[in-house]
Design a protein around this motif. Structure first.
Motif, mmCIF file in Angstrom:
data_model
loop_
_atom_site.group_PDB
_atom_site.id
_atom_site.type_symbol
_atom_site.label_atom_id
_atom_site.label_comp_id
_atom_site.label_asym_id
_atom_site.label_seq_id
_atom_site.Cartn_x
_atom_site.Cartn_y
_atom_site.Cartn_z
ATOM 1 N N ALA A 12 34.533 55.282 -60.482
ATOM 2 C CA ALA A 12 34.191 56.698 -60.383
ATOM 3 C C ALA A 12 32.784 56.828 -59.810
ATOM 4 O O ALA A 12 31.965 55.917 -59.918
ATOM 5 C CB ALA A 12 34.270 57.365 -61.748
ATOM 6 N N CYS A 13 32.529 57.956 -59.229
ATOM 7 C CA CYS A 13 31.203 58.255 -58.680
ATOM 8 C C CYS A 13 30.201 58.309 -59.840
ATOM 9 O O CYS A 13 30.418 59.034 -60.811
ATOM 10 C CB CYS A 13 31.244 59.591 -57.948
ATOM 11 N N CYS A 16 28.826 62.173 -60.273
ATOM 12 C CA CYS A 16 29.632 63.301 -60.752
ATOM 13 C C CYS A 16 30.904 62.882 -61.490
ATOM 14 O O CYS A 16 31.644 63.729 -61.964
ATOM 15 C CB CYS A 16 29.994 64.215 -59.597
ATOM 16 N N LYS A 17 31.191 61.589 -61.535
ATOM 17 C CA LYS A 17 32.347 61.019 -62.237
ATOM 18 C C LYS A 17 33.691 61.314 -61.572
ATOM 19 O O LYS A 17 34.744 61.132 -62.161
ATOM 20 C CB LYS A 17 32.407 61.466 -63.705
ATOM 21 N N ALA A 18 33.693 61.762 -60.317
ATOM 22 C CA ALA A 18 34.936 61.984 -59.572
ATOM 23 C C ALA A 18 35.465 60.641 -59.065
ATOM 24 O O ALA A 18 34.704 59.681 -58.912
ATOM 25 C CB ALA A 18 34.682 62.921 -58.395
ATOM 26 N N LEU A 20 36.779 57.697 -56.515
ATOM 27 C CA LEU A 20 36.296 57.239 -55.212
ATOM 28 C C LEU A 20 37.478 56.840 -54.346
ATOM 29 O O LEU A 20 38.514 56.404 -54.856
ATOM 30 C CB LEU A 20 35.368 56.036 -55.383
ATOM 31 N N CYS A 31 33.001 59.490 -52.460
ATOM 32 C CA CYS A 31 33.322 60.369 -53.580
ATOM 33 C C CYS A 31 34.309 61.425 -53.101
ATOM 34 O O CYS A 31 34.163 61.980 -52.013
ATOM 35 C CB CYS A 31 32.046 61.013 -54.103
ATOM 36 N N THR A 32 35.312 61.726 -53.921
ATOM 37 C CA THR A 32 36.329 62.695 -53.527
ATOM 38 C C THR A 32 35.951 64.126 -53.901
ATOM 39 O O THR A 32 36.660 65.062 -53.538
ATOM 40 C CB THR A 32 37.681 62.342 -54.173
ATOM 41 N N SER A 33 34.848 64.309 -54.599
ATOM 42 C CA SER A 33 34.409 65.638 -54.990
ATOM 43 C C SER A 33 33.850 66.396 -53.780
ATOM 44 O O SER A 33 33.097 65.836 -52.982
ATOM 45 C CB SER A 33 33.326 65.536 -56.067
ATOM 46 N N CYS A 36 29.893 66.925 -54.473
ATOM 47 C CA CYS A 36 29.028 65.738 -54.449
ATOM 48 C C CYS A 36 29.139 65.051 -53.087
ATOM 49 O O CYS A 36 28.202 65.077 -52.306
ATOM 50 C CB CYS A 36 29.413 64.784 -55.572
ATOM 51 N N TYR A 40 29.076 55.444 -50.909
ATOM 52 C CA TYR A 40 28.444 54.236 -51.432
ATOM 53 C C TYR A 40 28.801 53.035 -50.561
ATOM 54 O O TYR A 40 29.957 52.866 -50.186
ATOM 55 C CB TYR A 40 28.896 53.981 -52.871
#
Length: 57
Positions: A12-13, A16-18, A20, A31-33, A36, A40
């Motif tokens: 997860a990112c 933001c915890k979304a 990847l 990140c898929t958000s 955000c 990376y």
């Protein structure tokens, strides 16, 4: 880039915890958000999940 599918499912990112997604042509994890969107790097098949190392798309 060699990252197993099971690993991608749990990564997860850090910001933001979304989830990847793999950007294999650029050796990156994105990140898929939509808010955000950090990208990376993956160096020597090891994801570098540090916000300081990430870039904006």
């Amino acid at each position: 880039m060699k990252i197993d599918e099971w690993l991608l499912e749990i990564l997860a990112c850090p910001a933001c915890k979304a989830p990847l997604r793999a950007e294999t042509e650029r050796d990156e994890l994105a990140c898929t958000s939509t808010t955000c969107g950090l990208v990376y790097p993956v160096r020597d098949d090891i994801p570098v999940l540090l916000v300081d190392e990430a870039r904006r798309p």
